[in-house]
Enzyme design. Structure first.
Site, mmCIF file in Angstrom:
data_model
loop_
_atom_site.group_PDB
_atom_site.id
_atom_site.type_symbol
_atom_site.label_atom_id
_atom_site.label_comp_id
_atom_site.label_asym_id
_atom_site.label_seq_id
_atom_site.Cartn_x
_atom_site.Cartn_y
_atom_site.Cartn_z
ATOM 1 C CG ASP A 291 14.392 7.488 -6.218
ATOM 2 O OD1 ASP A 291 13.908 7.811 -5.121
ATOM 3 O OD2 ASP A 291 14.109 6.448 -6.817
ATOM 4 C CG ASP B 85 13.948 2.868 -3.870
ATOM 5 O OD1 ASP B 85 13.073 3.161 -3.047
ATOM 6 O OD2 ASP B 85 13.711 2.561 -5.047
ATOM 7 C CG ASP C 36 13.859 2.554 -8.908
ATOM 8 O OD1 ASP C 36 13.314 3.548 -8.379
ATOM 9 O OD2 ASP C 36 13.424 1.399 -8.778
#
Length: 897
Positions: free
Chosen positions: A633, A320, A629
C-alpha cells in the site's frame, strides 16, 4: 518453470546449495540483499528553505533597508519576526522520508541456508541468487524464493498482496501471467511463514525483489502540495506583486511631490511591512498543530502538518478492506447442519452471541449442529485467550473463529478435551486440503476421528450424513454444494466437517483410513465482518458528499460481500459491482478514469494499480485519501493527497509513507479526522478573513498619507507591533473555535476554489476601509485638537487594535452572529481580548515602550472615540452578515419552488 529448470537456470544445486567461492563472486556481481535508503535533505538546508517564500523576501529586503538607514529598532523587529517564523516552520517540518529505511529494516535478519552441502545461518544481507533457503513456521522470508520443496507450508502475504488469510504453498508451476496473490509456487521477501516447512531457491535479492520494486514505486510517487499550500502560495504571489507595485507607486508619487528619497524609502518599507500578514505562517502552523492534538484525541495521529487541512478537502476515500472496514477477526456467521440453516450473532473473537435458525427460533438440540461445532473445537490447534480485556487468538484466524462459535454454543474446550482426549493428528497439507484428529471417547470407549477441510475433499470421502436427531442418512452432495454456493455468494470462506468411528484399539490414523466411510456433519461459513462503526462512518461520509471506494488485494467475492454490507454497493447485479486487477490491467488511462468514477469496489489490485487508481481520481479533480497497512500500500499512500496508515496492523513502511496514522485501525476515525479537518480549514479561513483587513487598512493609511502629502499616521515598527501582538493574542484564539453545527452536512470544497470567496473579499475590503477611516480620521482629529505627533500615532495604533478586537467577535463565525454561537463557547477569545487590552495599556503608558515605539500617553476621551470606532465596525459587519443570510434564504426559497 519446473523446479529442475529453475535450479539449472540459476546454476545451483537444490541439495548441496552454492559453494562459498561462488557466493562471494555473486555477491560482488549482484551486491548485498538490502535496500538502499534515499538520503533526505540535511538539517541546515531544510532550515534555509524556510526563508524561501516570496513574502519573507520582502521582509528581509525591508529589514536590510531599515538597517542601512540605521533604524536599528525597526530592523531588529523585522529580522526577529523573520527568524521566529523560520524556527517555527523548521520545528514543524515533517521528518525526512524514512520509507526506504523502514523497508530495509524489514529485510535485515538471519536465515538458514544450505551451502556446500551444510546448513548454515547467515545474515539475510549476504544471500545471493541461487542460494538454497530453508523455511519453517515463524520465519520471515529473506528474499524472493521459488519453492523446491513444501510441506504444509502457509505464508502470510498480507503486507504484499492484501490477502486476509495465509496462503497455502506448493511447488507446482503456475502460468506465467498469474497474479502475485495467486503464485503459490513463490514466496516473497518480508512475508511471514505461519505454518509448515519449505525449501526455496533465491531468484531475486535487494532492489530486484517485489519489495524492492515497491520501494521504487514509493519514490516515483509525487510529493503533492496540499490544497492549503497551493492556495497560500497563489495568494502570496498575488500579494507580492501588489506590494511591490504599491511600494514603487509610493516612492514615485512621493518624489513627484518633492519628498526626500530617504522618507519615501521609509514609507515604502512601512507599506510593505503593513501589507504583509507576518502572523500568517505562525497562525497556519499553530492552527494546524491544534488540529493535530484534537485528532490525536480521536485516535488519528498526524505525521505531516498540512495533512490536517487536506482532510477537510477530501472528496474521495480509497479504503483498504481488512482491518479498516472490517474487524480483521474471522467470524463464523452461518452454519448448515442436519439440513438446517443457522445464523450466528456477534462479531470478532469475543465469544458472545447466539446461534439461531433462519426463522429466528433458538436451536432445539440438533445433534448434527452439536457434532459440527465439536468437530471445529477439537480438530483445532489454536487457542482463544483473554488479555487486558481483549479476546485474542493464538494461531490460525480460521481456527480461532471455530473456537469462538463453539463457545457461543456453550461448549467448554477444556471439558471437551477431557472427554475426548487427542491421540493422533494428521496436519493440514495443501495436497490433501484437510486436517484430522483422533480422539478417545472416554464415556463410550470408542475412537472418533474429526475432520475439517475443503468441501470438495470432505464430501468425496463421505457416504452418509448426520441429521438433526442424530440418525445417519444418505448424503445429498448436490444440496451441500448448493448450500456452499449460497454461503460463498455472501463472501464467506466455507469449511466442511465430518467424523469417522474407529475400532477401540486404534492409536494412529493415516490418509488411507480416511479415504471413505466418513459421516458428513455440516458446514461453517466465516468472514471477516464489517465494523459496525465503519458502516455508520461510511454513511456519514456519503451524506457529506465524500465518495468511499474499497481497494483491496482480497478475493472479489469477499470484497463484494463486505461492500454490500457497508453500503458501497446496494444491488449485487448493479453495474461494475467489483472491478478486478485483471480488468484494470487492460484499461487505458482514459477508460480507467471513467471506471474509477463509476465503480466503488476494486479487488486483487496490485501496488502499481493502486497508484493508477489514485492518479486517475486526481486527474478527475478529486482530493484523495488512501488507507493501507501493508508494504504493497505504501506507494499509493505516498501518491494520495493524504495517506492514512494503520497503527496496529500496519507495517513500518506504510506508516512512514503516510501522512496520518490511525491508532485503532478504524475507518470511523478517518471520518472523525475529516470532520476535524473541515473545522481546521474553517478556523484558518476565519483567521485570514480577520487578519487581511488589518494589512489592507495599514497599507491604505500609508498610501493615503503619501497621496495627500501628510505625515505617516503609523511607523513601520508600530505596524509590526500591531501585526504580531494582535495575531498572537487575538487572531490565534480563532484556532480554538469549536466546530460549527452541520459541518458534515456540507459538500466537499472544490480544491480549485480560492480561500476567499467573493463574499469574503467584499468583507475584507469593507473592514479595511473602516480601519482606514477610523485610524486616519482619528489621527487627524487628534492633531487638530492639539495633540502631539506621538500621541496622534498612539491613537491610530490603538484604533487598529481595538477595531480588530471587535472584529474578532464577527469572525468567530463567517455566517452566524456571536450570540448564536454563545459568547462563552470559546473562552480563549475572551482570554486573548483581556490580555490584548493589558498589553495595549503597557504599550501606551510604559515609558520604555514609549521610547522604543515612539508612542505617548493618551486621555480618556481618546479611548472613548477609539471604543466607538470598534463598536461601529462590529455593527456594520453584523449587518452585512445579516444581509447575506437574507439573500441566501431567498435564493433557497426560490430553488425550493
Amino acid at each position: 518453470m519446473a523446479v529442475d529448470e529453475v535450479v539449472a537456470l540459476l546454476q545451483t544445486d537444490s541439495v548441496r546449495g552454492l559453494d562459498q567461492d561462488e557466493v562471494e563472486r555473486r555477491l560482488r556481481r549482484f551486491g548485498p540483499n538490502v535496500l538502499t535508503a534515499k538520503k533526505g535533505r540535511p538539517a541546515w538546508l531544510r532550515f534555509l528553505l524556510q526563508f524561501h517564500q516570496p513574502l519573507i523576501y520582502i521582509l528581509i529586503v525591508s529589514g536590510l533597508i531599515t538597517a542601512g538607514l540605521r533604524e536599528w529598532v525597526d530592523s531588529g523587529v523585522i529580522f526577529g519576526v523573520v527568524l521566529a517564523n523560520a524556527i517555527a516552520g523548521f520545528i514543524q517540518e515533517s521528518r525526512a522520508e524514512n520509507a526506504l529505511a523502514a523497508l530495509a529494516r524489514t529485510m535485515v535478519s538471519h536465515t538458514l541456508v544450505r551451502r556446500s552441502g551444510e546448513k548454515r545461518e547467515v545474515a539475510s544481507a549476504n544471500l545471493v541468487v541461487g542460494d538454497i533457503v530453508l523455511l519453517q513456521a515463524g520465519d520471515k522470508v529473506p528474499a524472493d524464493l521459488r519453492l523446491v520443496r513444501a510441506r504444509e507450508l502457509q505464508v502470510d502475504e498480507s503486507a504484499l498482496t492484501g490477502e486476509s488469510v495465509p496462503v497455502a504453498k506448493s511447488v507446482d508451476p503456475v502460468p506465467e501471467d498469474t497474479m502475485l496473490a495467486e503464485r503459490i509456487d513463490m514466496v516473497y521477501g518480508s512475508s511471514m511463514v505461519t505454518h509448515g516447512q519449505g525449501t526455496g531457491v533465491v531468484v531475486a535479492t535487494g532492489g530486484d525483489t517485489e519489495v524492492g520494486r515497491i520501494s521504487e514505486l514509493i519514490f516515483s510517487a509525487e510529493d503533492l502540495e496540499t490544497p492549503l499550500t497551493r492556495k497560500i502560495a497563489r495568494f502570496s504571489r498575488v500579494l507580492l506583486y501588489a506590494i511591490l507595485i504599491l511600494a514603487a507607486v509610493t516612492v514615485v508619487v512621493g518624489l513627484l511631490r518633492g519628498k526626500p528619497l530617504l522618507d519615501m524609502f521609509m514609507a515604502a518599507v512601512a507599506l510593505a511591512v503593513g501589507a504583509i500578514p507576518e502572523g500568517l505562517p505562525a497562525a497556519v502552523t499553530i492552527t494546524l498543530a491544534i488540529g493535530v492534538s484534537r485528532m490525536a484525541r480521536r485516535r488519528a495521529i498526524i505525521r505531516k502538518l498540512p495533512a490536517v487541512e487536506t482532510l477537510g478537502s477530501v472528496t474521495v476515500i480509497c479504503s483498504d478492506k481488512t482491518g479498516t472496514l472490517t474487524e480483521n477477526q474471522m467470524t463464523v456467521q452461518a452454519i448448515v447442519a442436519g439440513s438446517e440453516h443457522y445464523e450466528v450473532s456477534g462479531s470478532g473473537y469475543a465469544p458472545f452471541g447466539r446461534i439461531v435458525r433462519m426463522d429466528g427460533r433458538e436451536d432445539d438440540g440438533s445433534r448434527a449442529l452439536a457434532e459440527c461445532l465439536r468437530a471445529g473445537l477439537l480438530c483445532n490447534d489454536s487457542e482463544l485467550v483473554e488479555k487486558d480485556g481483549q479476546w485474542q487468538v493464538q494461531g490460525d484466524p480460521t481456527e480461532g473463529a471455530l473456537l469462538v462459535v463453539a463457545v457461543k454454543a456453550g461448549l467448554d474446550r477444556a471439558e471437551q478435551q477431557a472427554r475426548f482426549p487427542r491421540l493422533d493428528v494428521i496436519p493440514f497439507e495443501s495436497r490433501y486440503q484437510y486436517m484430522a484428529t483422533l480422539h478417545a471417547d472416554e464415556r463410550n470407549g470408542h475412537r472418533l476421528v474429526y475432520v475439517k477441510g475443503a468441501v470438495e475433499r470432505i464430501i468425496e470421502r463421505c457416504d452418509q450424513a448426520l441429521d438433526g436427531s442424530g440418525r445417519l442418512v444418505a448424503i445429498d452432495r448436490e444440496r451441500i454444494l448448493g448450500d456452499v454456493d449460497h454461503l460463498a455468494a455472501r463472501g464467506m470462506r466455507v469449511l466442511a466437517f465430518a467424523r469417522l468411528e474407529m475400532a477401540p484399539e486404534t492409536e494412529r490414523i493415516s490418509h488411507d483410513d480416511l479415504a471413505s466411510g466418513l459421516v458428513f456433519l455440516g458446514l461453517q461459513g466465516m468472514i471477516d465482518p464489517p465494523r459496525a462503526e465503519a458502516v455508520t462512518a461510511v454513511r456519514i461520509c456519503q451524506e457529506a458528499g465524500i465518495k468511499v471506494k474499497m481497494i483491496t488485494g482480497d478475493h472479489p467475492a469477499t470484497a463484494a460481500a463486505i461492500a454490500e454490507q457497508i453500503g458501497l454497493v446496494h444491488r449485487r447485479d448493479a453495474a461494475l459491482p467489483v472491478v478486478t486487477g485483471e480488468d484494470l490491467a487492460t484499461c487505458s488511462d482514459g477508460e480507467l478514469q471513467r471506471t474509477v468514477e463509476q465503480a466503488n469496489v476494486f479487488a486483487r489490485a496490485t501496488p502499481e494499480q493502486k497508484i493508477r487508481l489514485v492518479q486517475a481520481l486526481q486527474a478527475r479533480g478529486h482530493v484523495v485519501a488512501m488507507t493501507g497497512d501493508g508494504v504493497n500500500d505504501a506507494p499509493a499512500l505516498k501518491q494520495a493527497d493524504i495517506g492514512v496508515a494503520m497503527g496496529r496492523a500496519g507495517t513500518d513502511v506504510a506508516r512512514e509513507a503516510a501522512d496520518m496514522v490511525l491508532t485503532d485501525d478504524n475507518f470511523s476515525s478517518i471520518e472523525a479526522a475529516i470532520e476535524e479537518g473541515r473545522g481546521v480549514f474553517d478556523n484558518l479561513t476565519k483567521f485570514i478573513v480577520w487578519t487581511l483587513p488589518t494589512n489592507l487598512g495599514e497599507g491604505l493609511v500609508i498610501l493615503v498619507a503619501i497621496f495627500l502629502g501628510t505625515t505617516l499616521p503609523i511607523l513601520p515598527v508600530q505596524i509590526l507591533w500591531i501585526n504580531m501582538t494582535t495575531a498572537g493574542f487575538l487572531g490565534l484564539m480563532l484556532a480554538f473555535e469549536p466546530k460549527e453545527p452541520g459541518i458534515m452536512q456540507r459538500r466537499p470544497r472544490d480544491p480549485e476554489t480560492p480561500i476567499l470567496t467573493s463574499e469574503l473579499i467584499i468583507r475584507v475590503l469593507l473592514v479595511g476601509t473602516l480601519l482606514l477611516i477610523g485610524a486616519f480620521g482619528l489621527f487627524r482629529w487628534e492633531l487638530a485638537g492639539g495633540a502631539s505627533l506621538d500621541e496622534a500615532r498612539t491613537v491610530a495604533v490603538n484604533v487598529f487594535v481595538i477595531m480588530e478586537l471587535f472584529y474578532l467577535f464577527n469572525c468567530r463565525s463567517l455566517d452566524r452572529s456571536v450570540f448564536q454561537l454563545g459568547m462563552f463557547s470559546n473562552l480563549w477569545v475572551l482570554g486573548g481580548v483581556c490580555a490584548m487590552v493589558v498589553l495595549q495599556a503597557v504599550y501606551t503608558y510604559v515609558p520604555l515602550m514609549n521610547e522604543l515605539f515612539q508612542t505617548s500617553s493618551i486621555g480618556l476621551f481618546s479611548w472613548i472615540r477609539i471604543g466607538l470606532a470598534g463598536l461601529l465596525c462590529y455593527a456594520v459587519v453584523e449587518m452585512e452578515k445579516k444581509y447575506r443570510r437574507r439573500i441566501r434564504a431567498r435564493k433557497k426559497e426560490k430553488e425550493g419552488r
